[in-house]
Write a protein that holds these residues in place. Structure first.
Motif, PDB file in Angstrom:
ATOM      1  N   HIS A 150       0.701  -1.195  -0.044  1.00 60.89           N
ATOM      2  CA  HIS A 150      -0.037   0.044  -0.176  1.00 60.89           C
ATOM      3  C   HIS A 150       0.956   1.307  -0.021  1.00 60.89           C
ATOM      4  O   HIS A 150       1.776   1.167   0.852  1.00 60.89           O
ATOM      5  N   SER A 169       1.714   4.813   0.847  1.00 59.37           N
ATOM      6  CA  SER A 169       1.163   5.959   1.687  1.00 59.37           C
ATOM      7  C   SER A 169       2.096   7.411   1.519  1.00 59.37           C
ATOM      8  O   SER A 169       2.796   7.181   0.572  1.00 59.37           O
ATOM      9  N   GLU A 191      -4.285   4.068   6.850  1.00 59.97           N
ATOM     10  CA  GLU A 191      -3.402   3.154   7.421  1.00 59.97           C
ATOM     11  C   GLU A 191      -3.980   2.095   7.967  1.00 59.97           C
ATOM     12  O   GLU A 191      -3.894   1.023   8.145  1.00 59.97           O
ATOM     13  N   MET A 230       3.140  -1.335   4.106  1.00 57.00           N
ATOM     14  CA  MET A 230       2.758   0.499   3.700  1.00 57.00           C
ATOM     15  C   MET A 230       4.005   1.131   3.231  1.00 57.00           C
ATOM     16  O   MET A 230       4.640   1.357   4.318  1.00 57.00           O
TER      17      MET A 230
END
Length: 273
Positions: A90, A92, A125, A137
């Motif tokens: 992911h 971020s 998150e 992340m």
């Protein structure tokens, strides 16, 4: 060979990820045609692709759908990836931090966003980790193209301002860790092959202000940096947000990201945007 799925595949980073994948990889790119706010649509898309690795880049910068896309949508992607048995990376951002300290930010720094965009990414998150506890992340910074690459919006604005096409002043005290999109894409795919989970920081090695970044861009484009104006950032902007990327760098097997001073110095006077 790996089966890779990239959300936001039509975006700046998404396109670079698709291009960086190995010729042996089977790549599925999801665009906005598959709405991350729709869990059923995501599950169907993941079932068709049967991915082994998912890199989630899809987001919106602002607007009434920002929280639903950036936060809830990220949780939906994480749930779909876990259901498919896929590794999840992911993407971020450093915008989850206020940047009111005086040293590079480590992963354990608490999220205290000062922008609406940062708030949506901070909200994403815990949703991602709740839905997919083994997710990675990667918090990154301003993403640029660099010479001989399609320009990012950051670069387009700098060049337009230098040409007098845009009335814009660049912040002198908002310090970030810009990173070249191709370097970031290669690093994300490399980190996907590790067993790292939770948060990792990955920015470029140069901590520069918005104004310095804009000057580097316009010099590389053969334009006069003296035409650019600087000003202090307003209170609702992050300040000192360079990322401490040492943990991610220790895991990388590919070349580390280049600093923006090195990135643009090689093409001074030769690039146009």
């Amino acid at each position: 060979m790996a089966k890779l799925l990239v959300t936001g595949a039509s975006g700046f980073l998404g396109r670079a990820l698709v291009a960086a994948a190995s010729d042996d990889d089977v790549v599925t790119g999801l665009t906005s045609a598959v709405d991350v706010r729709d869990p059923d649509a995501l599950r169907a898309a993941f079932a068709r692709a049967a991915p082994e690795v998912v890199v989630h880049t899809a987001y919106v910068q602002s607007g009434p759908t920002a929280h639903a896309v950036n936060a809830d949508g990220a949780g939906n992607v994480a749930a779909a990836a876990r259901a498919a048995g896929a590794r999840l990376v992911h993407v971020s951002t450093d915008a989850i931090f206020a940047g009111d300290g005086d040293r590079p930010l480590r992963e354990e720094e608490p999220a205290r966003p000062v922008t609406a965009y940062g708030a949506t990414k901070a909200a994403a998150e815990p949703l991602v980790m709740a839905a997919h506890p083994d997710a990675l992340m990667v918090r990154t910074s301003l993403i640029v193209g660099g010479p001989d690459h399609a320009p990012s919006p950051h670069e387009e604005r700098a060049v337009a301002a230098a040409r007098g096409e845009l009335d814009l002043a660049f912040f002198t005290d908002e310090i970030r860790s810009p990173i070249a999109v191709d370097d970031l894409a290669r690093a994300l795919l490399d980190l996907a092959a590790t067993d790292a989970r939770g948060a990792l920081h990955l920015g470029g090695p140069d901590a520069v202000s918005r104004l310095e970044l804009a000057r580097l861009v316009v010099v590389a484009a053969g334009l006069d940096p003296a035409t650019l104006r600087g000003r202090p950032a307003p209170p609702d902007r992050p300040r000192f947000c360079p990322l401490d990327s040492s943990r991610a760098l220790a895991l990388l097997r590919v070349a580390p990201p280049r600093g923006v001073r090195e990135l643009y110095a090689s093409a001074r006077g030769h690039r146009t945007c």
